[in-house]
Design an enzyme around this catalytic site. Structure first.
Site, PDB file in Angstrom:
ATOM      1  N   GLU A  10      15.338  13.755  -8.907  1.00  0.00           N
ATOM      2  CA  GLU A  10      14.373  14.434  -8.036  1.00  0.00           C
ATOM      3  C   GLU A  10      14.381  15.930  -8.328  1.00  0.00           C
ATOM      4  O   GLU A  10      15.441  16.560  -8.322  1.00  0.00           O
ATOM      5  CB  GLU A  10      14.702  14.180  -6.562  1.00  0.00           C
ATOM      6  CG  GLU A  10      13.839  14.943  -5.584  1.00  0.00           C
ATOM      7  CD  GLU A  10      12.340  14.736  -5.792  1.00  0.00           C
ATOM      8  OE1 GLU A  10      11.626  15.742  -5.986  1.00  0.00           O
ATOM      9  OE2 GLU A  10      11.900  13.568  -5.786  1.00  0.00           O
ATOM     10  N   GLU A  58     -18.924  16.917   2.270  1.00  0.00           N
ATOM     11  CA  GLU A  58     -18.708  15.671   1.532  1.00  0.00           C
ATOM     12  C   GLU A  58     -19.864  15.458   0.567  1.00  0.00           C
ATOM     13  O   GLU A  58     -21.028  15.503   0.966  1.00  0.00           O
ATOM     14  CB  GLU A  58     -18.605  14.491   2.497  1.00  0.00           C
ATOM     15  CG  GLU A  58     -18.537  13.127   1.835  1.00  0.00           C
ATOM     16  CD  GLU A  58     -17.405  12.983   0.837  1.00  0.00           C
ATOM     17  OE1 GLU A  58     -17.696  12.685  -0.346  1.00  0.00           O
ATOM     18  OE2 GLU A  58     -16.245  13.187   1.227  1.00  0.00           O
ATOM     19  N   HIS A  63      -2.259  -9.607  27.578  1.00  0.00           N
ATOM     20  CA  HIS A  63      -3.220  -8.893  28.419  1.00  0.00           C
ATOM     21  C   HIS A  63      -2.459  -8.086  29.464  1.00  0.00           C
ATOM     22  O   HIS A  63      -1.487  -8.584  30.041  1.00  0.00           O
ATOM     23  CB  HIS A  63      -4.138  -9.898  29.122  1.00  0.00           C
ATOM     24  CG  HIS A  63      -5.062  -9.249  30.117  1.00  0.00           C
ATOM     25  ND1 HIS A  63      -6.222  -8.611  29.738  1.00  0.00           N
ATOM     26  CD2 HIS A  63      -4.986  -9.140  31.470  1.00  0.00           C
ATOM     27  CE1 HIS A  63      -6.825  -8.135  30.816  1.00  0.00           C
ATOM     28  NE2 HIS A  63      -6.095  -8.442  31.884  1.00  0.00           N
TER      29      HIS A  63
END
Length: 468
Positions: free
Chosen positions: A34, A208, A447
């Site tokens: 690393e 965009e 639920h």
């Protein structure tokens, strides 16, 4: 000459360090190289710290709506320095956690920058050590997990300078929140930063070039997200092409072309979030004969590069550029090396955007399925008809399911709303287990939960929806 290790992994992001751990579990003597910090970009400069920032933004924004819940609080404010410090602390904590995992599994961590040279039975790894000097090590198998970075466009000014133009990395450690922010690119990274800074009160404009935001998502989800973000005050220029960015002491000017008309947007800072480049430079790959296409290493489904003993996984091999996909790749790769027959090679990979509202998906969009010639049955269920969502004040969004009409198989699921990134795994699991509409409809959902909308969307695809 005997090898120093059985396996050397280059890069310690979610792909690399998970691969190293699985390698050690399989009995291989393992090392990991690393050059910066354990955990890679995701843990230190991406996935984790951005979620910490987004959480701060969400909490701050929710404080502005306390009246909706019969509550009140005075003098809402934030300390930007502390917000950033918290995100860095979270990243630091997880970085230390990866270090502990390396020690636990007796994985040697070599700190430095690697390059590859010809060798046998795999390329030799030469590490320019952080502490100075070089160290050459040999293994039977070398796995590249070097990841990717943000694409920049210096020719038109879209290049980070740490002050006026940021990539995700600079956006994680600013000194203050910009008053006016321009985000170039509406993928997950761009939208998440737009969502965070808007929560803190910045004026945000997103550019965009494609016809819609979040272009990889289902068109209905994309359209719903656009409207939801606009309600929060985020502005969009879609579709629009960036022609040039100019810096000044006051901020940035971004020249765009939208609808055939030229326009200049003014902001204090711009964030560039328009693509990914694989980290393939200075590794010696070309000299070894490794095939590279569009900055990404070409591999087969096991991660093999075609060069003896050399494999590659994760972002450096191309899209989707997702941490969980990299980890999945790595486990499959090392298990293949170990002679195992890994399952789930082609398991569906969910994608998540942690904005407000959140977006999550897995599998094919409705348009993609139809383009493949698949006859589909589509179900939808809005959160405004879900009891838990109403009680929580989180009624924006919906769940959409896409089934193969011929087989009943679930082939896609798309969600927008609160905490959908926590629910999408249910559909991912169903697809991995090759569930059909029958299994999903027969599943008992608790639920009251927002996940009941998943059940209702499956029912709706076959005309059995209950609560609309």
């Amino acid at each position: 000459m005997a090898e120093d290790f059985d396996v050397i992994v280059i890069g310690s992001g979610p792909g690399g360090y998970v691969t190293a751990i699985r390698s050690a579990q399989l009995g291989f003597k393992t090392a990991i190289v690393e050059r910066e910090a354990l955990g890679g970009v995701c843990l230190n400069w991406g996935c984790i710290p951005t979620k910490a920032l987004l959480r701060s933004g969400d909490v701050y924004e929710q404080l502005g709506h306390l009246g909706d819940f019969g509550l009140s609080a005075e003098n809402r404010a934030y300390d930007f320095g502390k917000v950033i410090a918290r995100s860095r602390k979270v990243a630091g904590q997880l970085n230390a956690g990866v270090g502990f995992l390396m020690k636990k599994h007796r994985i040697e961590v070599i700190e430095g920058t690697a390059r590859l040279e010809k060798g046998a039975p795999a390329p030799k790894v030469v590490v320019a050590l952080k502490a100075g000097g070089e160290r050459a090590v040999q293994a039977r198998h070398v796995i590249l997990a070097t990841g990717a970075r943000a694409r920049t466009f210096p020719e038109i000014g879209l290049e980070p300078d740490g002050e006026r133009v940021w990539t995700y990395r600079e956006a994680l450690v600013p000194k203050s929140a910009p008053k006016a922010l321009i985000v170039v690119g509406s993928g997950a990274i761009g939208i998440e930063f737009a969502s965070f800074f808007r929560a803190l009160g910045s004026e945000v404009t997103v550019i965009e070039m494609l016809p819609r935001i979040l272009p990889v998502e289902d068109e209905e989800v994309s359209a719903a997200a656009h409207k939801a973000f606009e309600r929060r005050g985020i502005r969009f220029r879609v579709p629009a092409n960036v022609k040039k960015l100019t810096r000044s002491k006051a901020g940035v000017a971004v020249e765009i072309e939208a609808g055939g008309k030229a326009e200049t947007l003014q902001g204090e800072v711009a964030i560039v979030a328009v693509g990914i480049v694989g980290n393939v430079e200075a590794l010696g790959l070309e000299a070894l004969g490794v095939k590279i296409e569009r900055t990404h290493v070409v591999t087969d489904e096991t991660g093999a590069t075609g060069v003896a003993g050399l494999y590659a996984i994760g972002d450096v091999t191309g899209p989707p550029w997702l941490a969980h996909k990299a980890s999945h790749d790595g486990v499959h790769c090392i298990e293949h090396i170990a002679g195992l027959k890994p399952t789930g090679l082609h398991a569906p990979i969910p994608g998540c955007t942690y904005s407000n509202p959140q977006v999550a998906s897995v599998g094919l969009t409705e348009a993609q399925a139809k383009a493949k010639g698949i006859e589909v049955k589509v179900g939808r269920f809005p959160f405004r008809a879900n009891g838990k969502a109403i009680a929580a004040g989180e009624t924006d969004g919906f769940v959409k399911t896409v089934f193969d009409a011929g087989t009943g198989a679930l082939i896609g699921a798309h969600m927008i709303g609160a905490e959908v990134t926590e629910m999408i795994q249910g559909f991912a699991l169903a697809m991995t287990l090759e569930a059909t509409e029958a299994e999903l409809q027969a599943t008992v959902f608790p639920h009251p939960t927002m996940s009941e909308a998943m059940h209702e969307a499956a029912l709706d695809a076959y005309g059995r929806v209950l609560h609309i």
